[in-house]
Design a protein around this motif. Sequence first.
Motif: not given
Length: 255
Positions: A207-211, A213-216, A237-243
């Motif tokens: 997921s990519i989130i802008d500053l 807090g919105k999910f792009i 941006y914040i890159l949220q990675i799921e594993m």
Amino acid sequence: MATVQPTIGCYLLKLAGNDWKLVSASWDHTIALKQDGSLWAWGSNNKSQLGNGTSGNTLILSPIRIGTDTDWEDIKTYYHHNLALKTDNTLWTWGYNNYGQLGNGTTANISQPTLFNSNSDWAATAVGGFNTYAVNNDNLLYACGKNEYGELGDGTMIDRLEPVVIECPVLATEDFSTAPQLQIYPNPAKSNIHFISSLKNNIEKISIIDLSGKFIVKDQPMKNAQFNIDFLDAGVYILQIEMEGHFYNKKLIKQ
């Protein structure tokens, strides 16, 4: 001579009918929702809080219906103002508006339900004494009303007559290198980014989130450990990675 002592206690009053769904009570009025989606109110109406198009000092001692709509879904009230969500995810407000808590850009009281704004993506609400808060389907938090003590969370003490987005400063300042075993390159990047992991787990989604807090991008399945970011505007941006059910956050800079 016998003395009769007053009885102090709590009495439950059953309102006629067995079709009530929700109720929300303030200190001087109450609003309630029936199973058929109709909206009702009773109590004081000195600040237009009953939503029947009037205002006055006459107490309403039993439920009166607010309008004729049957698509009300959720209700909130506190002090003299009210919020109500419809099934189409529009948000409506009415009542006392001395600090702009109704979100319509004025401080005039409103005597019947009025659109909070033109959006139709509201998911959750909360109400304070002189404030309104709402979260939309993009997980953005909005607030309006009194802000004397910074209670809106927008970084100021300025009253807001219209809803403003409440940003989360931690997203802009915190170092999100929480998984040293997981690297992104290049970073900063213009186009494709690649993932290198010393972990044995496969990257499942990002997921990519802008500053704000919105999910792009949200829960995008991953293939070949790379992702194209041409569509992103330049910025951080914040890159949220799921594993395998675990989440790792990385800061991503788009050039």
